[in-house]
Enzyme design. Structure first.
Site, PDB file in Angstrom:
ATOM      1  N   ARG A  30      -1.948  -8.831  -2.372  1.00  0.00           N
ATOM      2  CA  ARG A  30      -1.608  -8.756  -3.812  1.00  0.00           C
ATOM      3  C   ARG A  30      -0.149  -8.317  -3.938  1.00  0.00           C
ATOM      4  NH1 ARG A  30      -1.367  -3.137  -4.628  1.00  0.00           N
ATOM      5  NH2 ARG A  30      -2.315  -2.137  -2.829  1.00  0.00           N
TER       6      ARG A  30
ATOM      7  N   ASP B  36       1.317  -9.073   1.610  1.00  0.00           N
ATOM      8  CA  ASP B  36       0.109  -8.350   1.211  1.00  0.00           C
ATOM      9  C   ASP B  36      -0.809  -9.342   0.530  1.00  0.00           C
ATOM     10  OD1 ASP B  36      -1.785  -6.366   0.126  1.00  0.00           O
ATOM     11  OD2 ASP B  36      -0.202  -4.912   0.542  1.00  0.00           O
TER      12      ASP B  36
ATOM     13  N   GLY C 149       0.819  -1.215   0.000  1.00  0.00           N
ATOM     14  CA  GLY C 149       0.000   0.000   0.000  1.00  0.00           C
ATOM     15  C   GLY C 149       0.849   1.261   0.000  1.00  0.00           C
TER      16      GLY C 149
ATOM     17  N   TYR D  86     -14.510   4.175   9.490  1.00  0.00           N
ATOM     18  CA  TYR D  86     -13.053   4.109   9.635  1.00  0.00           C
ATOM     19  C   TYR D  86     -12.619   4.711  10.974  1.00  0.00           C
ATOM     20  CZ  TYR D  86      -8.204   5.472   8.364  1.00  0.00           C
ATOM     21  OH  TYR D  86      -6.846   5.665   8.316  1.00  0.00           O
TER      22      TYR D  86
END
Ligand code: AKB
Length: 317
Positions: free
Chosen positions: A37, A35, A12, A143
């Site tokens: 990905r 991660d 990220g 969040y």
């Protein structure tokens, strides 16, 4: 044997730069990136990388055991704008991953944990200017609620089980290597890319929306110095306020116009405006400065030059 670090969510916006900085400091082989990905070429080529899902306890535990991990940096999270669209997914990712890591530390399988909190822990009833370390916190986003709950759990695990967990309330982070995704402060990254590519940008926040922000180099330095600080200097185990600069879309556009005079900005606020309106416009970070010597280096001008140069170099714009 050198101690080993696991970075969860290494591909990220923060994870990519944190991984590279820690590999430079601690040795490539000692920093294991993972991660869900794959990430950028530099990160993938420079040291160990594993595919793992932060919400899967066994996958994370297996990596901790396989690599004999000492420190974990948990950077996987769903940010504010995306979490408003997928509340349950956001809550699950942000909370499950934190519990997995805190429980691994509680069981003595890792020794030190870094977990990022955010200015999103504050809400509409918080004092907006120079927001103190300890104040009213009634976050109004999914969040923000997850980050606030996470802070309470970090402090609880520290007090109750002696877990060495350390945390920063990041402001909006500005960087050029890996794009952010799903945040409310992302406009302040997009604007640089669009200024270079198209000479114009439409901001999804109003011109006078002031938010606390920081250049990524400062955020990485802060993170590593908090983790390197002697344990007795880390007096706050929920999360530290951290500040560098505050600006509005209008002042940011003016800073860009000093380099690209023909750059034009327009405004078309969307649902992210309400999120931004619930957050502070400036932060009092004196506790971080007193306890472990935090000092920012990048102001608006230095950050703007760094962003424009960096985007040209990395993205060939
Ligand atoms: C977001 O905008 O959601 C994040 C943050 C301030 O935590 N950048």
């Amino acid at each position: 044997m050198a101690s080993k670090i696991l970075i969860i969510g290494a591909c990220g916006q923060i994870g990519t730069e944190l991984t590279m900085a820690l590999r430079a400091k601690r040795g490539n082989e000692n920093v294991i990136a993972c991660d869900i990905r794959e990430g950028n070429k530099e990160l993938m080529a420079s040291g160990p990388f594993e595919i793992a899902d932060a919400t899967n306890y066994h996958q994370i535990e297996d990596l901790v055991i396989q690599y004999e991990i000492d420190e974990v940096y948990l950077m996987a999270a769903m940010l504010s704008a995306t979490a408003e669209k997928f509340p349950m997914k956001g809550w699950a990712l942000n909370m499950d991953s934190l519990f997995h890591v805190l429980n691994l530390a509680k069981e003595g399988k890792v020794n030190k944990v870094f977990w990022p909190s955010s200015i999103a822990v504050f809400g509409p009833t918080t004092p907006k200017h120079d927001t103190p370390q300890t104040t009213i916190m009634e976050p109004s986003t999914v969040y923000g609620i997850s980050k606030q709950a996470g802070e309470r759990w970090c402090e609880y695990y520290h007090k109750k089980y002696g877990v060495d967990v350390r945390s920063i309330r990041y402001p909006g982070l500005i960087s050029y290597k890996t794009l952010p995704g799903g945040g409310t402060t992302d406009y302040a990254v997009e604007i640089y890319h669009e200024a270079l590519k198209n000479g114009k940008y439409t901001s999804f926040l109003k011109e006078d929306t002031e938010l606390p922000m920081m250049f990524m180099d400062d955020a990485i330095r802060a993170t590593i110095s908090l983790m390197d600080a002697p344990s007795d200097k880390v007096k706050i185990r929920s999360s530290y306020n951290l500040s560098a600069l505050n600006f509005t879309p209008k002042t940011l556009a003016e800073a860009i116009q000093k380099h690209i005079p023909e750059f034009e900005i327009s405004y078309d606020p969307d649902f992210r405006q309400a999120i931004a309106d619930s957050w502070p416009s400036s932060i009092d970070d004196s506790r971080a400065r007193e306890d472990w010597g935090w000092k920012h280096e990048f102001d608006l001008e230095k950050m703007t030059s760094g962003m424009l140069e960096g985007i040209k170099e990395v993205h060939h714009v």
